[in-house]
Design a protein around this motif. Structure first.
Motif, PDB file in Angstrom:
ATOM      1  N   HIS A 167     -34.648 -14.794 -54.192  1.00 48.48           N
ATOM      2  CA  HIS A 167     -33.830 -13.955 -54.592  1.00 48.48           C
ATOM      3  C   HIS A 167     -33.578 -14.693 -55.886  1.00 48.48           C
ATOM      4  N   PRO A 168     -33.336 -14.163 -57.039  1.00 47.76           N
ATOM      5  CA  PRO A 168     -33.178 -14.834 -58.391  1.00 47.76           C
ATOM      6  C   PRO A 168     -31.730 -14.998 -58.901  1.00 47.76           C
ATOM      7  N   SER A 169     -30.692 -14.242 -57.900  1.00 48.64           N
ATOM      8  CA  SER A 169     -29.205 -14.371 -58.447  1.00 48.64           C
ATOM      9  C   SER A 169     -28.404 -15.497 -58.160  1.00 48.64           C
ATOM     10  N   ASP A 170     -28.004 -16.195 -59.119  1.00 51.42           N
ATOM     11  CA  ASP A 170     -27.172 -17.387 -58.863  1.00 51.42           C
ATOM     12  C   ASP A 170     -25.815 -17.020 -58.330  1.00 51.42           C
ATOM     13  N   LEU A 171     -25.288 -15.747 -58.429  1.00 49.54           N
ATOM     14  CA  LEU A 171     -23.926 -15.348 -58.107  1.00 49.54           C
ATOM     15  C   LEU A 171     -24.115 -15.218 -56.622  1.00 49.54           C
ATOM     16  N   GLU A 240     -36.076 -26.386 -63.244  1.00 52.84           N
ATOM     17  CA  GLU A 240     -37.198 -27.007 -64.225  1.00 52.84           C
ATOM     18  C   GLU A 240     -36.745 -27.405 -65.586  1.00 52.84           C
ATOM     19  N   ARG A 241     -36.295 -26.349 -66.261  1.00 49.84           N
ATOM     20  CA  ARG A 241     -35.840 -26.598 -67.612  1.00 49.84           C
ATOM     21  C   ARG A 241     -34.421 -26.840 -67.557  1.00 49.84           C
ATOM     22  N   ALA A 247     -33.146 -20.822 -60.623  1.00 48.50           N
ATOM     23  CA  ALA A 247     -32.994 -21.992 -59.502  1.00 48.50           C
ATOM     24  C   ALA A 247     -34.458 -22.389 -58.832  1.00 48.50           C
ATOM     25  N   MET A 248     -34.831 -23.580 -58.824  1.00 45.84           N
ATOM     26  CA  MET A 248     -35.899 -23.901 -57.708  1.00 45.84           C
ATOM     27  C   MET A 248     -35.328 -24.228 -56.599  1.00 45.84           C
TER      28      MET A 248
END
Ligand SMILES: Cc1cc2nc3c(=O)[nH]c(=O)nc-3n(C[C@H](O)[C@H](O)[C@H](O)COP(=O)(O)OP(=O)(O)OC[C@H]3O[C@@H](n4cnc5c(N)ncnc54)[C@H](O)[C@@H]3O)c2cc1C
Length: 336
Positions: A167-171, A240-241, A247-248
Motif C-alpha cells: 500500500h503506497p499511502s504514508d498516512l 530510495e531517493r 516508502a520502501m
C-alpha cells in the motif's frame, strides 16, 4: 485517455448520485470515479488503468476541507484537507505529531499542496507491473501477479499473494496506529469504518481494489480519536531517493509511557511492506509493562518482523524494517 464526462459536484449527495452508473460498467475500472487533487486518478486514466465514463469533481463541496477539534482531544479531518494543511496544522502537530510527520513525508511540497487526505488513502498501488498499460496483471483482471517471480524489490513481505502490491499511502499506517476511522457516504446511510477494517488484503477482499469502498461511496472525513498514546507518536520512513519517494519501508509508532520508563500501551504499524498497513500486535504486546531499553527494543524489532515472507529480491526489507522499528520506538520511548 478515454473520453469522459466531467461533473462538478456541489454537495456530497450530488457526488454520490453522479457516481452511480446504470447499467453497471463492463469492468470495475470503467465505473465513474471521484476526483480530488487528481494526482493519482489522472495518471491512472492516462495509462488506461482506470477508464471512467464520468469524473466527479469533489473540490467544490463545501466543508470537506477543514480540520476541526471534536472537543474531546480528537480531530475530524475533512477528506479534501490537503497534505500540506495537515502537516502545518498546529493542533495536529501538538496532539498527533506522528500524523504531521507522516503527511510531511509524502512526495514534495507541490504534491502535498495538491494531494488530499481522501485521495491519499484511496490512491492505487505503485507496482510497476500494475502501472504499465500493456501489462494485464491480476489487479487489472489478468491471471498472474508478475511481481511474484519477477522484479519484486519493492513488493510485499507480509500478507502477499495472490498479489504482492504494497500500500503506497504514508498516512494510512499512522492513522491505523492512532485508531482512526473514515466516515463514508453512499446511496445508503452514512457509515463509519475503522481504518484497520478499511484496507483489504488481496486474498480476502476484491482483488481489483485495495479497500472496502463501493464505487458509489466517498470518504467525507477521517476521525482521529483522542488516545493516551497519540501525543507520543512518530512516523519513520525509508525511501530510495531522499528528495521524494514512496516508502520502501516505514514505521508508525505510538507509545503511552507509565512510571519509571515502563510502557503502558503501544501501537506499531508497518508501511511499505504489505498490501495493507501491517499492525504487529505481538511486538506491541512484547513492549507493554516492560521498561524501555535498547535490549528490549532490539528484541521487539525482531518480533515485529517474525512471519515475514520475502520474495527473491526484497529480503533487505527485514533488517531495514527492524532498524526503523528500533529507531521509532527509541524516539517515542525516550531511549538514547
Ligand atoms: C510524484 C508523486 C510522488 C508521490 N509520493 C507519495 C509518497 O511519498 N507518499 C504517499 O503517501 N503518496 C505519495 N504520492 C501520492 C499522492 O500523495 C497521492 O496521489 C495524493 O495524495 C492523492 O491525492 P489526490 O487528492 O491527488 O487524489 P486523486 O488523484 O484525486 O484521487 C486518488 C484516488 O482516490 C479516489 N478518491 C479521491 N478522493 C476520494 C474521496 N474523498 N473518497 C473516495 N475516493 C476518493 C479517486 O477516485 C482516485 O481513485 C505521490 C504522488 C506523486 C504523483
Amino acid at each position: 485517455m478515454k473520453p469522459f464526462e466531467w461533473m462538478n459536484a456541489t454537495s456530497v449527495a450530488e457526488a454520490v448520485s453522479a457516481l452511480r452508473s446504470s447499467p453497471a460498467p463492463a469492468d470495475i475500472d470503467d465505473a465513474p470515479r471521484p476526483i480530488a487533487g487528481g494526482q493519482d486518478l489522472l495518471t491512472t486514466m492516462k495509462e488506461y488503468i482506470t477508464r471512467p465514463t464520468r469524473v466527479v469533481n469533489l473540490k467544490g463541496i463545501r466543508g470537506l476541507n477543514k480540520i476541526e477539534s471534536d472537543g474531546k482531544g480528537g480531530l475530524r479531518v475533512g477528506a479534501l484537507v490537503t497534505l500540506s494543511q495537515l502537516e502545518e496544522d498546529a493542533m495536529v502537530q501538538k496532539i498527533f505529531p506522528g500524523l504531521a510527520e507522516a503527511a510531511h513525508s509524502v512526495g514534495t511540497p507541490q504534491i502535498r499542496h495538491l494531494g488530499t487526505v481522501g485521495g491519499n488513502l484511496c490512491q492505487r498501488p505503485r507496482c510497476w507491473y500494475f502501472r504499465l498499460e500493456e501489462v494485464v496483471c491480476l489487479k487489472k483482471g489478468g491471471s498472474e501477479c508478475y511481481a511474484a517471480t519477477g522484479e519484486n524489490k519493492y513488493h510485499a513481505i507480509f500478507g502477499g499473494g495472490p498479489s504482492y502490491i504494497v500500500h503506497p499511502s504514508d498516512l494510512a499506517p499512522m492513522l491505523v496506529a492512532l485508531g482512526a476511522s473514515v466516515s463514508v457516504v453512499g446511496p445508503a446511510a452514512r457509515r463509519t469504518i475503522a481504518l484497520d477494517k478499511f484496507f483489504t488484503l488481496p486474498a480476502d477482499g476484491n482483488l481489483r481494489r485495495e479497500n472496502v469502498l463501493q464505487n458509489d461511496e466517498i470518504i467525507t472525513d477521517v476521525i482521529v480519536p483522542a488516545s493516551k498514546f497519540a501525543g507520543n507518536s512518530t512516523y519513520l520512513k525509508f525511501k530510495e531517493r531522499d528528495s521524494m519517494d514512496f516508502a520502501m519501508s516505514a514505521v508508525a509508532a505510538a507509545v503511552a509511557m507509565g512510571p519509571s520508563k515502563t510502557v503502558a500501551d503501544a501501537r506499531i504499524v508497518l508501511g511499505g511492506v504489505a498490501p495493507i498497513p501491517w499492525r504487529v500486535a505481538k511486538a506491541e504486546a512484547a513492549l507493554v509493562g516492560k521498561t524501555m531499553s535498547t535490549d528490549l527494543l532490539a528484541s521487539v524489532a525482531k518480533i515485529a518482523l517474525q512471519g515475514a515472507e520475502p520474495l527473491a529480491k526484497n529480503g533487505y526489507k527485514i533488517p531495514l524494517t527492524q532498524t526503523l522499528v528500533r529507531r521509532a520506538l527509541a524516539k517515542v520511548g525516550g531511549v538514547a
